[in-house]
Design a protein around this motif. Structure first.
Motif, PDB file in Angstrom:
ATOM      1  N   ASN A  42      -1.582  -6.357  -5.795  1.00 21.58           N
ATOM      2  CA  ASN A  42      -2.335  -6.032  -6.122  1.00 21.58           C
ATOM      3  C   ASN A  42      -2.336  -4.179  -6.240  1.00 21.58           C
ATOM      4  O   ASN A  42      -3.790  -3.550  -6.519  1.00 21.58           O
ATOM      5  CB  ASN A  42      -2.835  -5.606  -4.447  1.00 21.58           C
ATOM      6  CG  ASN A  42      -3.358  -7.572  -4.219  1.00 21.58           C
ATOM      7  OD1 ASN A  42      -4.167  -8.250  -4.611  1.00 21.58           O
ATOM      8  ND2 ASN A  42      -3.165  -8.084  -2.570  1.00 21.58           N
ATOM      9  N   ASP A  43      -1.647  -3.343  -5.823  1.00 20.73           N
ATOM     10  CA  ASP A  43      -1.298  -1.801  -5.522  1.00 20.73           C
ATOM     11  C   ASP A  43      -1.070  -1.852  -7.489  1.00 20.73           C
ATOM     12  O   ASP A  43      -1.291  -0.775  -8.162  1.00 20.73           O
ATOM     13  CB  ASP A  43      -0.407  -1.342  -4.855  1.00 20.73           C
ATOM     14  CG  ASP A  43       1.054  -2.156  -5.679  1.00 20.73           C
ATOM     15  OD1 ASP A  43       1.173  -3.331  -5.888  1.00 20.73           O
ATOM     16  OD2 ASP A  43       2.072  -0.917  -5.450  1.00 20.73           O
ATOM     17  N   ALA A  44      -0.274  -2.622  -7.776  1.00 16.93           N
ATOM     18  CA  ALA A  44      -0.482  -2.721  -9.889  1.00 16.93           C
ATOM     19  C   ALA A  44      -1.889  -3.256 -10.206  1.00 16.93           C
ATOM     20  O   ALA A  44      -2.375  -2.538 -11.649  1.00 16.93           O
ATOM     21  CB  ALA A  44       1.319  -3.336 -10.583  1.00 16.93           C
ATOM     22  N   ALA A  47      -3.877  -0.306 -10.235  1.00 17.24           N
ATOM     23  CA  ALA A  47      -3.796   0.955 -11.002  1.00 17.24           C
ATOM     24  C   ALA A  47      -4.288   1.722 -11.810  1.00 17.24           C
ATOM     25  O   ALA A  47      -5.312   1.044 -12.772  1.00 17.24           O
ATOM     26  CB  ALA A  47      -2.251   1.320 -10.973  1.00 17.24           C
TER      27      ALA A  47
END
Length: 278
Positions: A42-44, A47
């Motif tokens: 999710n963080d990628a 981003a």
């Protein structure tokens, strides 16, 4: 001289090949992007700028399995398979009858069958809902199967009728001279010739049923949930679960691709049947 003529032809072929490759890449890019989202953390995923290199994760698959989306996939597959099989069993003799037999008001009856497919689904789902509620078929596998069969049957008859009309009637006449009955002629002569057309049309009916949302949402309820109906569950109060939606989307795509890949020979022959007249 011959060498000079071959160069423009080679350049033209290279140009069209390049255009085809670029067009295919543009069409397939969303699928590749969705495939990458299945394993993107999710963080990628959120981003900026976009990260094309990341450590793959399987957490999206775990969420989909924990919430029972594989059962929705199985329900969709069984529902589409059974309804398509019923369409083939009922529609094939009906299409042959419309193509070969003379009957009273045949054109009017055929137009009535075709009109049931031309009507917007929202006009049909409310009568279906009221009738199924009266006879106890609401929120049942049987009721949804009959609904799927109904809206696909008219399309199947309409398409397969054109295949039947393209068959040479002389083969049936020769079989009749041999003393074969109508059922024997249909089973031994007509059906083998129609096999490719039946497969091609049945695959189209399967895809229509696979993508159906409105009938499944209104008539299936919570008891019989198909994969298209279950996808909105991934839109939560915390936001859209894009990774899980990519997993479900790719999962929904695979059965259709598998069916088309296995039956591609029959599909190509069926779709080109009658295209060239001698």
């Amino acid at each position: 001289m011959a060498e000079a003529q071959s160069r423009p032809e080679g350049s033209t072929a290279l140009l069209w090949t390049s255009i085809t490759v670029v067009y295919a890449a543009i069409m397939l890019f969303p699928i590749f992007w969705m495939a990458s989202m299945m394993v993107k953390p999710n963080d990628a995923m959120f981003a900026r700028p976009t990260q094309f290199l990341f450590v793959p994760t399987l957490e999206h698959f775990s969420y989909v399995l924990e919430h029972g989306f594989h059962w929705y996939l199985l329900t969709s597959f069984l529902l589409c398979t059974v309804s398509t099989a019923l369409v083939v069993i009922i529609g094939t003799p009906a299409a042959y009858a419309f193509a070969r037999f003379e009957m009273r008001a045949k054109d009017d009856l055929f137009l009535f069958i075709l009109a049931s497919r031309m009507a917007p689904p929202v006009c049909l789902v409310i009568p279906f809902y009221l009738i199924f509620a009266k006879v106890g078929l609401l929120d049942t596998f049987l009721g949804l199967t009959l609904a799927y069969m109904t809206f696909n049957l008219s399309f199947y008859i309409w398409v397969l009728r054109s295949f039947c009309r393209d068959l040479p009637v002389e083969l049936e006449e020769a079989a009749a001279l041999e003393g074969w009955s109508k059922p024997q002629i249909f089973r031994r002569v007509v059906f083998p010739l129609l096999r490719n057309g039946i497969v091609a049309t049945a695959v189209l009916c399967f895809i229509f049923a696979w993508n159906e949302f409105l009938f499944a949402f209104m008539l299936g309820g919570r008891a019989v949930q198909t994969l298209p109906v279950s996808i909105p569950k991934l839109i939560t109060s915390q936001g859209v679960r894009w990774g899980e939606m990519a997993v479900v989307g790719m999962t929904a795509l695979l059965p259709v691709l598998a069916v088309v890949f296995v039956l591609q020979r029959h599909i190509v022959r069926g779709l080109t049947l009658g295209a060239v007249k001698g």
